[in-house]
Scaffold this active site. Structure first.
Site, PDB file in Angstrom:
ATOM      1  N   TYR A   1      33.300  43.258  41.277  1.00 30.71           N
ATOM      2  CA  TYR A   1      33.464  42.040  42.091  1.00 30.71           C
ATOM      3  C   TYR A   1      34.227  42.266  43.384  1.00 30.71           C
ATOM      4  O   TYR A   1      34.133  41.469  44.314  1.00 30.71           O
ATOM      5  CB  TYR A   1      34.166  40.947  41.272  1.00 30.71           C
ATOM      6  CG  TYR A   1      35.577  41.301  40.847  1.00 30.71           C
ATOM      7  CD1 TYR A   1      36.673  40.894  41.596  1.00 30.71           C
ATOM      8  CD2 TYR A   1      35.816  42.045  39.701  1.00 30.71           C
ATOM      9  CE1 TYR A   1      37.969  41.225  41.220  1.00 30.71           C
ATOM     10  CE2 TYR A   1      37.100  42.391  39.318  1.00 30.71           C
ATOM     11  CZ  TYR A   1      38.168  41.972  40.078  1.00 30.71           C
ATOM     12  OH  TYR A   1      39.440  42.312  39.706  1.00 30.71           O
TER      13      TYR A   1
ATOM     14  N   PRO B   1      40.333  45.873  45.525  1.00 32.48           N
ATOM     15  CA  PRO B   1      40.739  45.610  44.146  1.00 32.48           C
ATOM     16  C   PRO B   1      41.875  44.596  44.085  1.00 32.48           C
ATOM     17  O   PRO B   1      42.817  44.651  44.874  1.00 32.48           O
ATOM     18  CB  PRO B   1      41.219  46.976  43.642  1.00 32.48           C
ATOM     19  CG  PRO B   1      40.602  47.974  44.567  1.00 32.48           C
ATOM     20  CD  PRO B   1      40.489  47.277  45.888  1.00 32.48           C
ATOM     21  N   HIS B   2      41.751  43.665  43.168  1.00 30.41           N
ATOM     22  CA  HIS B   2      42.803  42.665  42.983  1.00 30.41           C
ATOM     23  C   HIS B   2      42.632  42.012  41.624  1.00 30.41           C
ATOM     24  O   HIS B   2      41.534  41.969  41.081  1.00 30.41           O
ATOM     25  CB  HIS B   2      42.757  41.594  44.074  1.00 30.41           C
ATOM     26  CG  HIS B   2      41.450  40.865  44.136  1.00 30.41           C
ATOM     27  ND1 HIS B   2      40.347  41.395  44.756  1.00 30.41           N
ATOM     28  CD2 HIS B   2      41.061  39.670  43.640  1.00 30.41           C
ATOM     29  CE1 HIS B   2      39.329  40.544  44.641  1.00 30.41           C
ATOM     30  NE2 HIS B   2      39.741  39.493  43.957  1.00 30.41           N
ATOM     31  N   GLY B   3      43.743  41.515  41.096  1.00 29.95           N
ATOM     32  CA  GLY B   3      43.734  40.746  39.867  1.00 29.95           C
ATOM     33  C   GLY B   3      44.265  39.357  40.167  1.00 29.95           C
ATOM     34  O   GLY B   3      44.391  38.964  41.326  1.00 29.95           O
TER      35      GLY B   3
END
Length: 154
Positions: free
Chosen positions: A57, A67-69
């Site tokens: 995603y 990238p990340h949460g």
């Protein structure tokens, strides 16, 4: 938190990194944020879990991953890391592979994520030549200067 300030203050730039898998590449970016006390180590697993659930995603443009949460997955404060890879890697994204630029983002809330994080990265790459300019950077200062020039032109 501005992208440039975060990268400078946290010393979270790594250029020409070597990684054999996309997971290793993501870990390099997260580890820079862990070292700067921006995120907890569990943030890495949260990103991997997100990929397992939703696919790649965070591969948002050809050659670029972000990238990340989620904020509750170990974010202590808003911050960014920037990693360029010596060798581009497949992230299993049908349109944007291979990836060799990763900007890992941690945001304390969804509003910061949208308005601060994503908009600054979009601004940086609005000029598509900045992809190659960033790939050519060999020092942290060159990266910071590129961001400064982009912000001045905006």
């Amino acid at each position: 938190m501005k992208l440039r300030d975060s990268l400078a203050e946290n010393k979270s730039i790594r250029l020409q990194a070597e990684a054999n898998t996309w997971q290793e590449a993501v870990k390099i970016g997260v580890d820079l944020l862990v070292a700067a006390d921006v995120v907890e180590p569990r943030y890495y697993q949260a990103i991997l879990d997100g990929v397992e659930q939703f696919g790649p995603y965070f591969v948002i443009a050809p050659g670029l991953a972000m990238p990340h949460g989620r904020p509750e997955e170990g974010v202590k404060k808003t911050g960014f890391s920037l990693v360029t890879l010596k060798k581009p890697l497949e992230f299993n994204h049908e349109d944007n592979d291979p990836v060799d630029i990763l900007i890992t983002m941690a945001a304390v809330d969804a509003n910061t994520h949208q308005e601060v994080g994503i908009m600054q990265i979009v601004n940086l790459f609005e000029d598509e030549e900045n992809f190659d300019r960033l790939r050519a950077c060999r020092t942290e200062q060159e990266v910071l200067d590129l961001i400064d020039r982009t912000n001045a032109a905006a």
